[in-house]
Design an enzyme around this catalytic site. Structure first.
Site, short mmCIF file in Angstrom:
data_model
loop_
_atom_site.label_atom_id
_atom_site.label_comp_id
_atom_site.label_asym_id
_atom_site.label_seq_id
_atom_site.Cartn_x
_atom_site.Cartn_y
_atom_site.Cartn_z
N HIS A 83 55.00 73.47 47.63
CA HIS A 83 55.21 72.49 48.70
C HIS A 83 53.87 72.10 49.28
CE1 HIS A 83 56.79 70.66 52.36
NE2 HIS A 83 57.93 70.57 51.70
N ASP A 89 64.76 72.89 47.55
CA ASP A 89 65.48 72.34 46.41
C ASP A 89 65.79 73.35 45.33
OD1 ASP A 89 65.67 69.74 47.34
OD2 ASP A 89 63.58 69.36 46.82
N1 ACO Z 1 54.64 74.74 39.12
C1 ACO Z 1 53.43 75.08 38.63
N2 ACO Z 1 52.26 74.83 39.23
C2 ACO Z 1 52.32 74.20 40.42
C3 ACO Z 1 53.53 73.82 41.01
C4 ACO Z 1 54.73 74.11 40.32
N3 ACO Z 1 55.92 73.78 40.83
N4 ACO Z 1 53.29 73.21 42.19
C5 ACO Z 1 51.97 73.19 42.34
N5 ACO Z 1 51.38 73.79 41.27
C6 ACO Z 1 49.94 74.02 41.12
C7 ACO Z 1 49.24 72.74 40.71
O1 ACO Z 1 49.14 72.61 39.30
C8 ACO Z 1 47.89 72.89 41.38
O2 ACO Z 1 47.11 73.73 40.57
P1 ACO Z 1 45.50 73.50 40.53
O3 ACO Z 1 45.01 73.77 41.92
O4 ACO Z 1 45.04 74.53 39.53
O5 ACO Z 1 45.28 72.10 40.09
C9 ACO Z 1 48.20 73.66 42.65
O6 ACO Z 1 49.42 74.39 42.39
C10 ACO Z 1 48.41 72.76 43.87
O7 ACO Z 1 49.37 71.78 43.53
P2 ACO Z 1 49.30 70.26 44.00
O8 ACO Z 1 50.15 69.43 43.11
O9 ACO Z 1 47.87 69.87 44.17
O10 ACO Z 1 49.95 70.38 45.43
P3 ACO Z 1 50.62 69.23 46.24
O11 ACO Z 1 50.66 69.68 47.65
O12 ACO Z 1 49.97 67.91 45.95
O13 ACO Z 1 52.10 69.14 45.62
C11 ACO Z 1 54.40 69.45 45.23
C12 ACO Z 1 53.23 69.68 46.20
C13 ACO Z 1 54.47 67.99 44.81
C14 ACO Z 1 55.70 69.79 45.95
C15 ACO Z 1 54.21 70.36 44.00
O14 ACO Z 1 54.20 71.72 44.40
C16 ACO Z 1 55.28 70.14 42.94
O15 ACO Z 1 55.16 69.23 42.12
N6 ACO Z 1 56.39 70.97 42.95
C17 ACO Z 1 57.48 70.76 42.05
C18 ACO Z 1 58.37 69.64 42.56
C19 ACO Z 1 59.18 70.05 43.77
O16 ACO Z 1 59.79 71.11 43.81
N7 ACO Z 1 59.19 69.16 44.78
C20 ACO Z 1 60.01 69.36 45.98
C21 ACO Z 1 59.15 69.40 47.19
S1 ACO Z 1 60.17 69.78 48.58
C22 ACO Z 1 60.88 68.33 49.01
O17 ACO Z 1 60.47 67.25 48.73
C23 ACO Z 1 62.15 68.48 49.70
#
Ligand code: ACO
Length: 428
Positions: A306, A363
């Site tokens: 998140h 979720d």
């Molecule tokens: N699985 C694996 N790796 C992940 C995940 C994941 N679900 N989420 C983040 N990471 C990693 C990224 O690859 C990144 O790694 P790095 O630093 O080596 O590049 C690091 O963790 C940070 O991730 P970001 O994408 O930069 O974080 P951001 O805050 O931009 O994204 C997000 C948050 C979009 C929710 C992300 O965690 C994600 O895509 N999760 C899966 C989708 C999801 O569950 N979304 C629901 C959000 S809750 C809502 O909307 C109600």
């Protein structure tokens, strides 16, 4: 940096910027005069360090896993309150008295029907249209039907449009579902609760009586509470940005629905359940965890991570408990729940997820309950939109009521060609 101002030295000049404090949470550096004083913009794609507004609605402490609506912890609201009461709280700032709650519920109930002409819209869609596609279209179209509540300068009209949107979303979402399965639309009934009415409009057929299961009704109501608002997330910011130009509330909420649809946001509940189905059995989990960690593989654990929570999402805790209640009441089990629990356990003990502070979000478990209740995966995000409407509307109203409100207009770091002369096609 002094007590109440930050000092920036950009190499040519030193600029002081005021520091403002909210009631709780990090202070902000007020950079509004930065461009005028330095000729420079700040650069923050994704708004990871930028507060876009003042807001008194919702507070999140992502490090501690805290979510408060108007000061009340989400766990207490989910346990003791109802979606109608939380809606009132978000809109009005205080919990209602018994009379105020009854009056508010009555008002919402009386607005649940949609203009009959609106049902014709549905026939323009293919039967296999995604409910979110239908919701974007139909909610946007409300502005063509309710002209008497589109004057955003009139607080009374804003209130009526808020009530209309909250009241009609269940009807619109249920109609989207009914249309997709080829069943007749079911009209709302005023003797049922907000959530009971939605269940009936979704699952009843004219051929037989439909009885609302109180455990399912309570579970779904709780899911609505958990999704009611979440401060300045992508869809809420979209609603605010759309509204900042003076667009009518129905158009703004349609914009929010469009943003919510994406798999990185509201679409994650659908994506999370699809992922659990793809994983199937617990023995396949390590393979998917390895994929999620592989930088060359775009796969991510859906329902994990998140932008704000760097701790367990407090909504996921309530959601996990609710899964058990629904399963016990419906006397069902779902092997995917076992897979989800094991996936959570393995991921939370893996250094990759620990270091990056990736925890289950709201979720991760919601799809399992919604599926047990009988909703197809394509409806999951529509349910999220239904519940989030109150948050969107409350945030939109807060913005419009702010006398200092301006059109939202970010700046950019231009990286394209510098000025050059046009060359006629014959000379290229
Ligand atoms: N699985 C694996 N790796 C992940 C995940 C994941 N679900 N989420 C983040 N990471 C990693 C990224 O690859 C990144 O790694 P790095 O630093 O080596 O590049 C690091 O963790 C940070 O991730 P970001 O994408 O930069 O974080 P951001 O805050 O931009 O994204 C997000 C948050 C979009 C929710 C992300 O965690 C994600 O895509 N999760 C899966 C989708 C999801 O569950 N979304 C629901 C959000 S809750 C809502 O909307 C109600």
């Amino acid at each position: 940096m002094s007590d109440n101002q930050a000092t920036l030295n950009d190499g040519s000049k030193t600029t002081n910027m005021p520091i403002r404090s909210g009631s709780i949470g990090p202070d902000v550096i007020d950079i509004r005069k930065l461009y005028a004083e330095t000729g420079k913009f700040t650069y923050d794609p994704g708004f990871t360090s930028t507060a876009s507004c003042d807001s008194a609605l919702t507070y999140i402490d992502g490090d501690e896993g805290v979510l408060l609506h108007r000061g009340y912890p989400i766990g207490q609201l989910a346990e003791h309150s109802s979606f109608m009461e939380v809606s009132y709280l978000l809109l009005n700032g205080e919990l209602p008295s018994a009379d105020e709650l009854a009056q508010f519920s009555r008002t919402i109930t009386r607005h649940t029907m949609v203009h009959e002409q609106l049902s014709v819209f549905y026939r323009g869609f293919r039967r296999d249209a995604h409910p979110m596609a239908i919701m974007c279209g139909v909610v946007g179209a409300l502005s063509a039907f309710y002209h008497d509540s589109t004057d955003i300068a009139d607080p009374e009209q804003r209130k009526i449009s808020a009530h209309r949107l909250i009241a009609k979303m269940p009807t619109i979402a249920a109609m989207a579902y009914k249309y997709s399965v080829g069943q007749p639309f079911v009209y709302p009934r005023n003797d049922l609760s907000y959530t009971g009415n939605f269940l009936r409009m979704t699952f009843a057929v004219p051929a037989e009586e439909y009885e609302v299961n109180p455990v399912v009704e309570r579970a779904l109501d709780r899911i609505f509470i958990l999704h009611a608002d979440h401060e300045q997330n992508a869809s809420t910011s979209t609603v605010r940005l759309a509204g900042s130009s003076g667009a009518n509330p129905f158009a703004c909420i349609a914009a929010g629905i469009a943003c919510l649809w994406g798999p990185a946001h509201g679409g994650a509940n659908e994506a999370a359940l699809n992922m659990l189905k793809e994983i199937g059995t617990p023995d396949r989990i390590p393979h998917y965890i390895a994929r999620a960690k592989d930088k060359n593989d775009p796969f991510r654990l859906m329902g994990f991570g998140h932008r704000v929570y760097k701790n367990y999402d407090p909504r996921a805790t309530v959601m996990q408990k609710t899964v058990r209640e629904v399963f016990d009441s419906l006397k069902v089990t779902d092997p995917l729940f076992e897979t989800a629990l094991r996936l959570e356990e393995l991921a939370l003990s893996d250094p990759y997820f620990i270091e990056k502070k990736l925890f289950p979000n709201v979720d991760f478990y919601s799809g399992i309950i919604l599926s047990a209740i009988g909703f197809p995966t394509t409806m999951f995000t529509a349910l999220f939109a239904l519940a989030r409407t109150v948050g969107w509307v409350a945030q939109w109203n807060e913005m419009i009521s702010d006398p200092g409100q301006k059109i939202g207009r970010p700046r950019q770091l231009y990286t394209g060609p510098v000025q050059r002369d046009y060359v006629p096609v014959s000379q290229r």
